[in-house]
Scaffold this active site. Structure first.
Site, PDB file in Angstrom:
ATOM      1  N   HIS A 286      -6.948  -2.745  -9.035  1.00 39.01           N
ATOM      2  CA  HIS A 286      -6.932  -1.320  -8.688  1.00 39.01           C
ATOM      3  C   HIS A 286      -8.281  -0.953  -8.072  1.00 39.01           C
ATOM      4  O   HIS A 286      -8.518  -1.211  -6.901  1.00 39.01           O
ATOM      5  CB  HIS A 286      -6.620  -0.506  -9.940  1.00 39.01           C
ATOM      6  CG  HIS A 286      -6.206   0.906  -9.682  1.00 39.01           C
ATOM      7  ND1 HIS A 286      -6.105   1.458  -8.427  1.00 39.01           N
ATOM      8  CD2 HIS A 286      -5.850   1.928 -10.540  1.00 39.01           C
ATOM      9  CE1 HIS A 286      -5.715   2.712  -8.518  1.00 39.01           C
ATOM     10  NE2 HIS A 286      -5.555   3.023  -9.795  1.00 39.01           N
ATOM     11  N   HIS A 325      -0.133  -3.751   0.465  1.00 39.79           N
ATOM     12  CA  HIS A 325      -0.237  -2.666  -0.506  1.00 39.79           C
ATOM     13  C   HIS A 325       1.118  -2.496  -1.179  1.00 39.79           C
ATOM     14  O   HIS A 325       2.160  -2.714  -0.555  1.00 39.79           O
ATOM     15  CB  HIS A 325      -0.653  -1.368   0.202  1.00 39.79           C
ATOM     16  CG  HIS A 325      -1.128  -0.291  -0.733  1.00 39.79           C
ATOM     17  ND1 HIS A 325      -0.253   0.557  -1.384  1.00 39.79           N
ATOM     18  CD2 HIS A 325      -2.375   0.068  -1.113  1.00 39.79           C
ATOM     19  CE1 HIS A 325      -0.951   1.402  -2.122  1.00 39.79           C
ATOM     20  NE2 HIS A 325      -2.238   1.129  -1.982  1.00 39.79           N
ATOM     21  N   ASP A 381      -9.122  -0.798   0.926  1.00 39.88           N
ATOM     22  CA  ASP A 381     -10.185  -1.609   0.335  1.00 39.88           C
ATOM     23  C   ASP A 381     -10.842  -2.550   1.332  1.00 39.88           C
ATOM     24  O   ASP A 381     -11.931  -3.064   1.073  1.00 39.88           O
ATOM     25  CB  ASP A 381      -9.623  -2.435  -0.833  1.00 39.88           C
ATOM     26  CG  ASP A 381      -9.047  -1.572  -1.926  1.00 39.88           C
ATOM     27  OD1 ASP A 381      -9.766  -0.675  -2.390  1.00 39.88           O
ATOM     28  OD2 ASP A 381      -7.885  -1.780  -2.316  1.00 39.88           O
TER      29      ASP A 381
END
Length: 449
Positions: A286, A325, A381
C-alpha cells in the site's frame, strides 16, 4: 466552514428503493428447484437477500465468498469516483487533473470533507482553523522523545496519532457534529507536525515548531528541514508537495480507507481509527509501494540493463514495480500529473539519475505486447518516489508523506460512514471448514506425537 445549522455533509445516504420485476435478478437453486427474485439497485444485489436461499429451513442461508473483497460493495459513498478502465479519478465530481492544476491541498481537503468547493470566506475560516491546530501538546513531544533513535518514522506517526485520543477525550463524542469538526481540524492540522517531529527525531535534530505564516506544505517543509536560520521554502518544491498531497487525498475504498471505516464502525474516536488506517498504509503493498520502485531502479542500476530486466520479468524471475493497479486498467491519471511534476522538481533539485531508467522502463512496458495485454500501466507510485527522493526525503518517510495527504480522505470517509443510517459495526462472515463437535480428551489419554 459550513455553518452549524446546515452542514453540507449531514445529509444521510438514502437506502435503495424497491425495484420492479424488470430490475431484479432471478435465481434458480438447482438443489431444490426453487426460484428467488432478488432486487437490483445500482447494478448491485444485497448480500442479505441471498440468505433466504436455503435447502433446509434451519440452514443459515446463502452467503457470498469474496476474499479481499474484490467484488463486494461495503458502503455507498458520494466522495470519490474511479473508473479504472478509463483511467478516471474524481473527488466529488471534480477531475483530479483539474484539482492538481488549479486547487491547493487545503481547498481539496475542504471539498472532500464538506462536499463543495469553498467560497472565499469559507476557505479563509477553514484555513485559519487548521492553522490554529498545528501545535501539539508538549507532553506529546515527550512521547515522541521516548522512541529509540532508529525507530521508523511511520511507526512513530502511527503511535503518536493514536496517542492524541488520550489528550482530546472529547473526541469520543463522535455523534456530535461540532465535536467531529473540532477533531477534523486537529487531525488535518497536527498530522504534518507529528510527521515532522518523527522525522527530526529519526535524524537526531531538534524539533521545529509550526510557522503559521507559511502555507500548509511550506510549513511542513520548514518543520522538516529548517536548521539555525529561517528556512526559505522553494516555491516549486512547495507546490510539488502540495500537488502530491492532493493526488493522495482519497482513493475510494482502498485498504487503509476500509480500515478507517471498519475500525470507525465500532464508534471509536477518530484518532484511534486514523491510527488503524495509517497502520494499513504502512504495508509495502500500500503506502510502501513507491519505496519498492526505488529499490527496483537501484537493482537495475543502468538504462542499459533495462532490456535484461524486462526479459527476467517476462520469464517470471522478477517483478515490475510501480506498474499495474488493483483498480486501474488504464494509465493511472495521478501518474500523468506526477510525471509532469517530476520535470519541474528536477529543474530545481537536479535530474535524478534513476529517471532515465524509469523512462526507459515505461517506454518498453507501454509498447511490449506482454505488458499491454495485461494492462500494466504506470501507477502513482512509479514517479512519486523519485520526486520525494529528489526533495531530500529518505525512503522511510514515503508512507508518512502518503498519510498526511490521505488524512482528509480518511476522515471524510469516516464521517460519511457515521452519517449513513445503514452502516453498523463491521462484522464479516466466514466459511467454517474446521472440525465438527469433538469431545475433550485428557492429556494423559491423547495419542499421537
Amino acid at each position: 466552514m459550513p455553518n452549524s445549522n446546515a452542514p453540507k455533509t449531514e445529509a444521510k445516504i438514502a437506502a435503495a428503493t424497491p425495484t420492479n420485476g424488470q430490475n431484479s435478478l432471478t435465481i434458480t437453486d438447482n438443489r431444490t428447484g426453487k426460484q428467488y427474485e432478488i432486487p437490483i439497485a445500482h447494478d448491485t444485489i444485497r448480500a442479505m437477500d441471498l440468505r433466504q436461499i436455503k435447502v433446509q429451513a434451519e440452514d443459515f442461508g446463502m452467503m457470498t465468498y469474496d476474499p479481499a473483497l474484490l467484488n463486494t460493495a461495503a458502503c455507498k459513498s458520494t466522495i470519490t469516483y474511479i473508473d479504472g478502465d478509463k483511467g478516471i479519478l474524481r473527488y466529488r465530481g471534480y477531475p483530479i487533473e483539474q484539482l492538481a492544476e488549479k486547487s491547493n491541498f487545503l481547498e481539496t481537503a475542504y471539498l472532500l470533507l464538506w462536499g463543495e468547493l469553498p467560497t472565499k470566506s469559507e476557505y479563509e475560516m477553514w484555513s485559519d482553523n487548521i492553522t490554529m491546530h498545528t501545535l501539539i501538546h508538549e507532553n506529546l513531544k515527550k512521547f515522541v522523545d521516548g522512541f529509540h533513535y532508529d525507530a521508523h518514522p511511520m511507526g512513530m506517526l502511527i503511535s503518536s496519532v493514536a496517542a492524541l485520543s488520550t489528550f482530546y477525550t472529547d473526541a469520543k463524542n463522535i455523534l456530535d457534529p461540532e465535536s467531529r469538526r473540532l477533531q477534523i481540524f486537529r487531525l488535518v492540522g497536527k498530522m504534518p507536525t507529528l510527521a515532522a517531529f518523527a522525522f527530526r527525531h529519526s535524524v537526531g535534530r531538534p524539533y521545529v515548531y509550526p510557522d503559521n505564516e507559511l502555507s500548509y506544505a511550506g510549513n511542513f517543509l520548514s518543520m522538516l528541514f529548517k536548521m539555525t536560520a529561517r528556512y526559505k521554502v522553494h516555491p516549486v518544491l512547495e507546490h510539488a508537495l502540495d500537488v502530491l498531497f492532493i493526488l493522495h487525498a482519497d482513493h475510494e475504498q482502498n485498504c487503509s480507507t476500509s480500515a478507517m471505516r471498519n475500525v470507525g464502525s465500532s464508534q471509536v474516536d477518530p484518532y484511534s481509527a486514523t491510527a488503524a488506517a495509517a497502520s494499513a498504509l504502512y504495508g509495502p503493498l500500500h503506502g510502501g509501494a513507491n519505496e519498492a520502485v526505488l529499490l527496483m531502479l537501484d537493482h537495475i542500476a543502468s538504462k542499459n540493463n533495462v532490456p535484461a530486466f524486462i526479459k527476467s520479468v517476462k520469464e517470471g524471475k522478477g517483478k515490475l514495480m510501480g506498474f499495474g493497479h488493483r483498480v486501474y486498467k488504464n494509465y493511472d491519471p495521478r501518474a500523468k500529473v506526477i510525471k509532469k511534476l517530476a520535470d519541474e522538481v528536477f529543474e530545481v533539485t537536479g535530474r535524478n539519475p534513476k529517471l532515465d531508467i524509469a523512462l526507459e522502463l515505461e517506454r518498453i512496458a507501454l509498447e511490449d505486447e506482454y505488458f499491454v495485454k495485461r494492462k500494466l500501466y504506470p501507477n502513482v507510485d512509479f514517479y512519486s518516489g523519485l520526486i520525494y527522493q529528489a526533495m531530500g526525503f529518505p525512503v522511510e518517510m514515503f508512507p508518512v508523506l502518503f498519510a498526511i495527504g490521505r488524512t482528509p480522505g480518511w476522515v471524510a470517509q469516516w464521517q460519511e460512514m457515521l452519517l449513513d443510517a445503514e452502516q453498523k459495526i463491521a462484522r464479516p462472515r466466514q466459511i467454517y471448514l474446521g472440525h465438527d463437535e469433538r469431545e475433550y480428551v485428557m492429556m494423559g489419554k491423547r495419542t499421537g506425537s
